[in-house]
Design a protein around this motif. Structure first.
Motif, PDB file in Angstrom:
ATOM      1  N   ALA A 803      -1.860   5.607   2.211  1.00 39.05           N
ATOM      2  CA  ALA A 803      -3.125   5.100   1.685  1.00 39.05           C
ATOM      3  C   ALA A 803      -3.721   3.869   2.470  1.00 39.05           C
ATOM      4  O   ALA A 803      -2.655   2.861   2.823  1.00 39.05           O
ATOM      5  CB  ALA A 803      -2.963   4.809   0.199  1.00 39.05           C
ATOM      6  N   MET A 804      -4.902   3.873   2.777  1.00 36.99           N
ATOM      7  CA  MET A 804      -5.610   2.728   3.051  1.00 36.99           C
ATOM      8  C   MET A 804      -6.681   2.287   1.752  1.00 36.99           C
ATOM      9  O   MET A 804      -7.234   3.024   1.392  1.00 36.99           O
ATOM     10  CB  MET A 804      -6.414   3.018   4.259  1.00 36.99           C
ATOM     11  N   GLY A 805      -6.523   1.069   1.391  1.00 32.93           N
ATOM     12  CA  GLY A 805      -7.411   0.718   0.619  1.00 32.93           C
ATOM     13  C   GLY A 805      -7.124  -0.654  -0.184  1.00 32.93           C
ATOM     14  O   GLY A 805      -6.310  -1.500   0.231  1.00 32.93           O
ATOM     15  N   THR A 806      -7.430  -0.458  -1.447  1.00 30.84           N
ATOM     16  CA  THR A 806      -7.089  -1.713  -2.313  1.00 30.84           C
ATOM     17  C   THR A 806      -6.523  -1.453  -3.580  1.00 30.84           C
ATOM     18  O   THR A 806      -6.923  -0.545  -4.164  1.00 30.84           O
ATOM     19  CB  THR A 806      -8.378  -2.631  -2.598  1.00 30.84           C
ATOM     20  N   GLY A 807      -5.365  -2.101  -3.953  1.00 30.70           N
ATOM     21  CA  GLY A 807      -4.521  -1.903  -4.962  1.00 30.70           C
ATOM     22  C   GLY A 807      -4.728  -3.272  -6.055  1.00 30.70           C
ATOM     23  O   GLY A 807      -5.046  -4.235  -5.657  1.00 30.70           O
ATOM     24  N   TYR A 808      -4.861  -2.642  -7.370  1.00 34.20           N
ATOM     25  CA  TYR A 808      -5.176  -3.610  -8.369  1.00 34.20           C
ATOM     26  C   TYR A 808      -3.984  -3.828  -9.315  1.00 34.20           C
ATOM     27  O   TYR A 808      -3.157  -2.868  -9.702  1.00 34.20           O
ATOM     28  CB  TYR A 808      -6.274  -3.070  -9.395  1.00 34.20           C
ATOM     29  N   TYR A 809      -3.477  -4.867  -9.507  1.00 34.68           N
ATOM     30  CA  TYR A 809      -2.380  -5.414 -10.181  1.00 34.68           C
ATOM     31  C   TYR A 809      -2.577  -6.215 -11.207  1.00 34.68           C
ATOM     32  O   TYR A 809      -3.524  -7.090 -10.993  1.00 34.68           O
ATOM     33  CB  TYR A 809      -1.377  -6.314  -9.156  1.00 34.68           C
ATOM     34  N   ARG A 810      -2.121  -6.148 -12.552  1.00 35.97           N
ATOM     35  CA  ARG A 810      -2.248  -6.920 -13.732  1.00 35.97           C
ATOM     36  C   ARG A 810      -0.952  -7.289 -14.299  1.00 35.97           C
ATOM     37  O   ARG A 810      -0.263  -6.406 -14.563  1.00 35.97           O
ATOM     38  CB  ARG A 810      -3.294  -6.137 -14.525  1.00 35.97           C
ATOM     39  N   PRO A 878      -5.351  -0.488   7.748  1.00 41.27           N
ATOM     40  CA  PRO A 878      -5.589   0.730   7.966  1.00 41.27           C
ATOM     41  C   PRO A 878      -4.721   1.693   8.805  1.00 41.27           C
ATOM     42  O   PRO A 878      -4.867   2.725   9.188  1.00 41.27           O
ATOM     43  CB  PRO A 878      -7.097   0.956   8.585  1.00 41.27           C
ATOM     44  N   ALA A 879      -3.484   0.922   9.126  1.00 39.86           N
ATOM     45  CA  ALA A 879      -2.356   1.565  10.024  1.00 39.86           C
ATOM     46  C   ALA A 879      -2.063   2.725   9.303  1.00 39.86           C
ATOM     47  O   ALA A 879      -1.669   4.039  10.139  1.00 39.86           O
ATOM     48  CB  ALA A 879      -1.514   0.595  10.393  1.00 39.86           C
ATOM     49  N   ASN A 880      -1.528   2.935   8.022  1.00 37.54           N
ATOM     50  CA  ASN A 880      -0.949   4.244   7.678  1.00 37.54           C
ATOM     51  C   ASN A 880      -1.880   5.365   7.356  1.00 37.54           C
ATOM     52  O   ASN A 880      -1.671   6.417   7.753  1.00 37.54           O
ATOM     53  CB  ASN A 880      -0.266   3.762   6.222  1.00 37.54           C
ATOM     54  N   ARG A 881      -3.346   5.100   7.226  1.00 40.97           N
ATOM     55  CA  ARG A 881      -4.240   6.162   7.190  1.00 40.97           C
ATOM     56  C   ARG A 881      -4.265   6.576   8.497  1.00 40.97           C
ATOM     57  O   ARG A 881      -4.533   7.984   8.928  1.00 40.97           O
ATOM     58  CB  ARG A 881      -5.457   5.425   6.511  1.00 40.97           C
ATOM     59  N   ILE A 882      -4.640   5.918   9.630  1.00 39.55           N
ATOM     60  CA  ILE A 882      -4.806   6.303  11.023  1.00 39.55           C
ATOM     61  C   ILE A 882      -3.517   7.069  11.544  1.00 39.55           C
ATOM     62  O   ILE A 882      -3.809   8.156  12.219  1.00 39.55           O
ATOM     63  CB  ILE A 882      -5.192   5.279  12.292  1.00 39.55           C
ATOM     64  N   ALA A 883      -2.590   6.768  11.321  1.00 31.66           N
ATOM     65  CA  ALA A 883      -1.162   7.339  11.627  1.00 31.66           C
ATOM     66  C   ALA A 883      -1.151   8.803  10.979  1.00 31.66           C
ATOM     67  O   ALA A 883      -0.895   9.739  11.803  1.00 31.66           O
ATOM     68  CB  ALA A 883       0.039   6.540  11.124  1.00 31.66           C
ATOM     69  N   PRO A 915       5.653   3.994   7.957  1.00 35.99           N
ATOM     70  CA  PRO A 915       4.682   3.272   7.144  1.00 35.99           C
ATOM     71  C   PRO A 915       4.780   1.880   7.087  1.00 35.99           C
ATOM     72  O   PRO A 915       5.773   1.192   7.126  1.00 35.99           O
ATOM     73  CB  PRO A 915       5.191   4.045   5.738  1.00 35.99           C
ATOM     74  N   VAL A 916       3.596   1.100   7.176  1.00 39.88           N
ATOM     75  CA  VAL A 916       3.542  -0.283   7.474  1.00 39.88           C
ATOM     76  C   VAL A 916       3.311  -0.676   5.878  1.00 39.88           C
ATOM     77  O   VAL A 916       2.879  -0.270   4.922  1.00 39.88           O
ATOM     78  CB  VAL A 916       2.195  -0.871   8.203  1.00 39.88           C
ATOM     79  N   GLU A 917       4.340  -1.777   5.389  1.00 41.47           N
ATOM     80  CA  GLU A 917       4.456  -2.087   4.154  1.00 41.47           C
ATOM     81  C   GLU A 917       2.912  -2.730   3.791  1.00 41.47           C
ATOM     82  O   GLU A 917       2.227  -3.380   4.475  1.00 41.47           O
ATOM     83  CB  GLU A 917       5.734  -3.663   3.938  1.00 41.47           C
ATOM     84  N   SER A 918       2.647  -2.479   2.286  1.00 41.89           N
ATOM     85  CA  SER A 918       1.256  -2.593   1.756  1.00 41.89           C
ATOM     86  C   SER A 918       1.497  -3.003   0.403  1.00 41.89           C
ATOM     87  O   SER A 918       2.485  -2.515  -0.298  1.00 41.89           O
ATOM     88  CB  SER A 918       0.405  -1.126   1.670  1.00 41.89           C
ATOM     89  N   GLY A 919       0.590  -3.822   0.197  1.00 38.50           N
ATOM     90  CA  GLY A 919       0.379  -4.402  -1.362  1.00 38.50           C
ATOM     91  C   GLY A 919       0.964  -5.827  -1.639  1.00 38.50           C
ATOM     92  O   GLY A 919       1.330  -6.600  -0.746  1.00 38.50           O
ATOM     93  N   LEU A 920       1.303  -5.865  -2.947  1.00 37.46           N
ATOM     94  CA  LEU A 920       1.834  -7.447  -3.351  1.00 37.46           C
ATOM     95  C   LEU A 920       3.312  -7.325  -3.363  1.00 37.46           C
ATOM     96  O   LEU A 920       3.692  -6.395  -4.304  1.00 37.46           O
ATOM     97  CB  LEU A 920       1.208  -7.581  -4.789  1.00 37.46           C
ATOM     98  N   LEU A 921       4.126  -7.775  -2.595  1.00 36.68           N
ATOM     99  CA  LEU A 921       5.435  -7.674  -2.702  1.00 36.68           C
ATOM    100  C   LEU A 921       6.057  -8.679  -3.379  1.00 36.68           C
ATOM    101  O   LEU A 921       7.168  -8.743  -3.779  1.00 36.68           O
ATOM    102  CB  LEU A 921       5.991  -7.715  -0.948  1.00 36.68           C
ATOM    103  N   GLY A 922       5.518  -9.684  -3.325  1.00 27.52           N
ATOM    104  CA  GLY A 922       5.874 -10.858  -4.165  1.00 27.52           C
ATOM    105  C   GLY A 922       7.094 -11.476  -3.723  1.00 27.52           C
ATOM    106  O   GLY A 922       7.508 -11.453  -2.217  1.00 27.52           O
ATOM    107  N   PRO A 923       7.878 -12.615  -4.473  1.00 26.03           N
ATOM    108  CA  PRO A 923       7.676 -12.463  -6.071  1.00 26.03           C
ATOM    109  C   PRO A 923       6.426 -13.445  -6.157  1.00 26.03           C
ATOM    110  O   PRO A 923       6.258 -14.502  -5.387  1.00 26.03           O
ATOM    111  CB  PRO A 923       9.036 -13.312  -6.458  1.00 26.03           C
ATOM    112  N   VAL A 924       5.812 -13.010  -7.371  1.00 24.47           N
ATOM    113  CA  VAL A 924       4.840 -14.008  -7.907  1.00 24.47           C
ATOM    114  C   VAL A 924       5.048 -14.941  -8.886  1.00 24.47           C
ATOM    115  O   VAL A 924       5.930 -14.421  -9.705  1.00 24.47           O
ATOM    116  CB  VAL A 924       3.661 -13.067  -8.582  1.00 24.47           C
ATOM    117  N   VAL A 925       5.098 -16.376  -8.441  1.00 23.58           N
ATOM    118  CA  VAL A 925       5.678 -17.315  -9.428  1.00 23.58           C
ATOM    119  C   VAL A 925       4.442 -18.314  -9.552  1.00 23.58           C
ATOM    120  O   VAL A 925       3.874 -18.832  -8.594  1.00 23.58           O
ATOM    121  CB  VAL A 925       6.522 -17.978  -8.584  1.00 23.58           C
ATOM    122  N   LEU A 926       4.489 -18.802 -10.710  1.00 20.85           N
ATOM    123  CA  LEU A 926       3.474 -19.760 -11.249  1.00 20.85           C
ATOM    124  C   LEU A 926       4.389 -21.075 -11.407  1.00 20.85           C
ATOM    125  O   LEU A 926       5.085 -21.272 -12.301  1.00 20.85           O
ATOM    126  CB  LEU A 926       2.743 -19.495 -12.498  1.00 20.85           C
TER     127      LEU A 926
END
Length: 933
Positions: A803-810, A878-883, A915-926
């Motif tokens: 997939a190439m695009g935008t992921g939504y995290y909540r 876009p690497a994963n999509r073109i591959a 596959p090239v790693e994609s998305g929010l890998l974190g960790p997410v810390v406030l």
């Protein structure tokens, strides 16, 4: 109402003192208010520009408007039209370069750009170098061809005088036929050649005949567009250049189209072009002797001193012809039409400083990815190292500074990685490298015109960062463009304030380098000038900044108030000569003259020991020695100083110029400029370590401000005086950058900069994420509950791997009401992001994070006691999509000529990519932060 105002009566010294104090406070407050503390006004030139490839010039007005609107909306301020080869199967849509239809497309482009507040630049050709169908064989790039003959004298003989190469026979023209006897006799037989034959009775003895022909390189324009195919022109010939530019006069005068804002010339890639028809005459006029009478030495493979000196003279002549006949004539021509020039001089066989300084906007080039070991920055295995370090980039900015030109440009992000694999985060360190090297007018390399309805990935150029609307990184690119704009708004303000001028020992290079034609391209500079490059880095590592200076600029420099002033009006504290062996006697004399007038001249490692060149050598050597001897007699009487040493740091310290110890002690990269209020710095942590320290400055300041170019935040910096120097408190994580503006005499009244420090407890790690694809190709409608973060390519969902695009995290998190009231500050750290993220908290937009470290300060007003919601939109490459398209053999490579190649210019496919790693890998810390006071 009756006026009851009465004049103030001063009845005592105490009243007078109070009045004086009040007046002083008022003036101080007024002065502080008068200081410019806001971001500089954004001019079009402060926005990034981009090369804009027109494939086959198969453009139409509707899509030109669409492309330009997308660029303008994202924050690009200029595009440079460079037509190149076309798209397969679209021959009927291609438009011939400079034809009436092509000029109409240019006119539409200019009209739309004006509406959108953009500038239009234009390559003076298609592809590169300059050339095309209008270049006759007589005006084509030329090269020296030698034919040799052996004769025994004493009898009449007839020889055919011709080149051996069959391809050259129709074109080669005899320039000289010289005869050399074993006894040292030299005869010019050129006039005796008729019809390609020589009939001659040579005097007794053995004779060597050397025929010098002006041949043709037969080089054609690379990557030419329709109407641009043909021979590369002869850049060394004034008439050839004039003839070439004439076709543009004809095209523009025959249409109702305005000349562009800027004409552009790419790097000098005119191969084997080492000659021109009148070279012998030009050489004799400029060097004072006839080259043809020294052909045996000139052509010798044995590198004797005589041969080296003659070749040095040849190289100097080449450089002068290129500067005068091409660079200066081209720029003068542009000026007559109300346009300016932007030029890449690297690759040229001349003095790069003089060539860069001759045009309006000198342009350097980055080629490859720099590695600064920045913490958390993704490293890609498919990269190539950057051939342009700071020492190479400074040629262009030096030329601009010496000549007083306000802009230095750069071709930026060429071949950082393979196609489809370059992130915005990878771009930032190399952009910062450009900035600290003096660049203030970035041009991307680049973007390709692509029709709106073209199937993805659209039209693509083969060696590109692909900064275009069809690239997934375009979604968050406006934040990157705003960063560049903020940085350049400061870097274009004021004047350069580099410490030293550093002499470019071009005569050492011209004499020492093997071969005949010497071209200073970025890929070979480490071999061309190793000693000079080492000296530049040693000066920088000692804490000083510099511009390079040529012999011609030294000849025209002046001294005022102990400083050296160049013809462009830029001032420097001293001139440094780093280990130069050869120097013209008049240049050496000028250095001592500047010292006599009050300037500081520094010789490092050695004094120049000889003059360059071959003509009148004994007389010039005598003059050189006399200059040295006379200089020694003035050591105690001159107004200025001449300093000698071998230890760079210790010797430069003797100048009394304060080093910027943030370079030496903190390892920070920086550049400083001067403005009406004081100075301003661009500072970048191009290193692995974070910085938190009191940092001494080389300039004095009453106050200072910090500007964050990532988000536009500003504040008053913490300042103190310590050991006779102004110090500023800086916090910079690895990879971060900031702008520091100092005020020499005003204590500005603005809000303080927020210095935040982790408390070390109370941090909140966000878990249990809800995730789905906001937009993707292929389309994925499945929704996911994630108990831990990771690459979406690891999901148990096959389409996610491609997939190439935008992921939504909540996610949701709670803040204890007591903590919410007590905490002074928060930062959000997203950890590892692949590759950019938009963040919202409780529905409020917080930041677009596109570079490491992926973190931002959270305003308390965006948080609330109790439950809070965070939303993060992450866009991948876009690497994963073109591959996947290559694995499915979808025919997206549809371009003529070179099509798509890898970073080593070899044909390639992408189907083997993992596959090239994609998305929010974190960790997410406030993180809970304390406010340092």
């Amino acid at each position: 109402m009756r006026n009851t105002w009465k004049p103030l009566r001063i009845n005592s010294k105490r009243h007078l003192a109070v009045l004086v104090a009040l007046s002083f406070l008022f003036l101080s407050f007024h002065t502080a208010l008068a200081q410019d503390t806001a971001w500089p006004e954004v001019k079009t030139e402060a926005k990034p520009g981009s090369r804009w490839w027109w494939m086959g010039s198969a453009v139409d007005k509707e899509n030109l408007t669409y492309n330009l609107e997308e660029y303008a909306k994202a924050g690009i301020g200029a595009v440079e039209i460079t037509p190149i080869y076309g798209v397969q199967g679209l021959d009927d849509r291609e438009i011939t370069y400079l034809s009436p239809q092509w000029m109409d497309m240019l006119k539409h482009t200019e009209t739309e750009a004006a509406r959108l507040g953009m500038q239009i630049d234009m390559n003076n050709g298609t592809g590169w170098p300059f050339g095309g169908p209008d270049v006759s064989i007589e005006d084509a790039a030329s090269k020296l061809i030698i034919s040799e003959y052996q004769l025994t004298g004493g009898k009449k003989q007839t020889l055919e005088i011709a080149v051996q190469d069959e391809k050259q026979k129709p074109y080669a023209r005899l320039n000289r036929l010289m005869a050399f006897s074993q006894k040292g006799q030299c005869l010019d037989l050129t006039s005796m050649v008729a019809g390609g034959s020589l009939t001659w009775k040579a005097p007794k003895g053995e004779w060597r005949l050397i025929a010098a022909f002006c041949g043709k390189t037969l080089q054609k324009v690379k990557r030419a567009a329709p109407g641009g195919e043909g021979y590369v022109m002869n850049h060394l010939s004034a008439s050839a250049v004039e003839n070439y530019l004439g076709k543009f006069d004809k095209a523009f005068s025959g249409s109702n189209t305005s000349y562009p804002h800027t004409f552009f010339n790419d790097s000098y890639e005119v191969y084997q072009a080492d000659w021109t028809e009148d070279f012998f005459e030009q050489f004799a006029t400029r060097r004072g002797y006839k080259l043809e009478e020294h052909l045996p030495q000139f052509l010798s493979e044995e590198r004797t001193e005589t041969t080296a000196r003659i070749i040095s003279d040849y190289r100097e002549t080449m450089g002068e012809l290129l500067l005068e006949n091409f660079t200066r004539q081209w720029t003068d021509w542009a000026h007559t039409h109300g346009a300016i020039t932007r030029n890449q001089a690297h690759g040229s066989p001349g003095n790069l400083i003089d060539l860069y300084a001759t045009v309006d906007i000198p342009e350097s080039e980055g080629f490859g990815l720099s590695n600064f070991n920045i913490k958390g920055l993704r490293k890609d295995s498919l990269t190539r190292p950057n051939d342009s370090d700071m020492s190479m980039l400074k040629y262009a900015s030096s030329g601009a500074h010496l000549a007083g030109k306000p802009y230095t440009s750069t071709e930026t992000f060429t071949w950082l990685t393979e196609h489809f694999r370059t992130s915005l985060s990878q771009c930032k360190p190399d952009a910062d490298l450009m900035f600290v090297s003096g660049v203030n007018h970035i041009y991307f390399h680049g973007t390709t015109y692509s029709p709106r309805k073209e199937a993805w990935p659209g039209w693509k150029f083969y060696a590109s960062i692909d900064m275009s609307p069809t690239n997934s990184i375009w979604r968050d690119a406006p934040a990157f463009f705003s960063y560049i704009t903020r940085c350049q708004s400061f870097l274009q303000m004021g004047q350069p304030d580099n410490d030293f001028l550093v002499y470019l020992p071009v005569y050492d290079m011209w004499q020492e380098q093997k071969g005949r034609l010497l071209m200073f391209d970025i890929h070979g500079m480490a071999k061309r000038a190793p000693r000079f490059i080492e000296a530049v880095h040693r000066i920088s590592n000692a804490g000083y900044d510099m511009d390079y200076i040529s012999d011609n600029f030294i000849r025209n420099a002046t001294c005022a108030d102990g400083k050296i002033v160049t013809t462009g009006g830029t001032t420097y504290n001293a001139l440094v000569v780093p280990g130069a062996k050869l120097m013209p006697d008049d240049v050496l004399a000028k250095l001592f003259q500047l010292a006599d007038e009050g300037a500081t001249i520094v010789f490092l490692e050695q004094y120049p020991e000889d003059v360059p060149g071959y003509a009148n050598l004994d007389a010039r050597r005598t003059a050189f020695k006399k200059i040295i001897e006379e200089a020694k007699t003035k050591e105690t009487t001159r107004k200025g100083r001449v300093i000698f040493g071998t230890d760079y740091a210790a010797t430069l310290a003797q100048t009394g110029i304060k080093a910027e110890t943030m370079r030496t002690d903190q390892g920070l990269s920086m550049i400083r400029r001067i403005n009406k209020d004081g100075h301003h710095y661009f500072i970048s942590a191009l290193k692995a370590e974070d910085t938190e320290a009191w940092v001494p400055l080389a300039v004095e300041a009453k106050s200072a401000m910090i500007y964050n170019p990532m988000n536009g935040e500003t504040g008053k910096a913490r300042l103190r005086q310590n050991n006779g120097r102004t110090e500023v408190y800086l916090q910079l994580a690895s990879g971060e950058s900031l702008i520091l503006k100092t005020f020499a005499s005003a204590d500005v009244k603005v809000a303080d900069w927020k210095y935040l420090k982790p408390v070390g407890k109370g941090d909140i790690e966000l878990r249990n994420w809800y995730f789905f694809f906001l937009d993707s190709e292929p389309q994925i409608t499945h929704k996911f509950d994630l108990d831990k973060l990771g690459s979406w390519t690891d999901l148990n969902f096959p389409e996610a791997k491609t997939a190439m695009g935008t992921g939504y995290y909540r996610a949701y998190f709670d803040i204890n009401p007591k903590d919410w009231a007590a905490v002074k500050g928060w930062t959000l750290d997203l950890g590892d992001v692949r590759e950019s993220a938009r963040v919202k908290i409780n529905g409020n937009e917080v930041a677009t994070l596109w570079a490491v470290p992926f973190r931002c300060v959270i305003d308390s007003k965006d948080l609330r006691p109790g439950e809070n919601m965070i939303e993060v939109e992450v866009t991948n490459l876009p690497a994963n999509r073109i591959a996947e398209m290559d694995r499915q053999e979808i025919p997206w490579r549809k371009f003529k000529e070179i099509n798509l190649v890898d970073r080593n210019y070899q044909k390639t496919g992408y189907g083997h990519w993992t596959p090239v790693e994609s998305g929010l890998l974190g960790p997410v810390v406030l993180r809970v932060m304390s406010l340092e006071l």
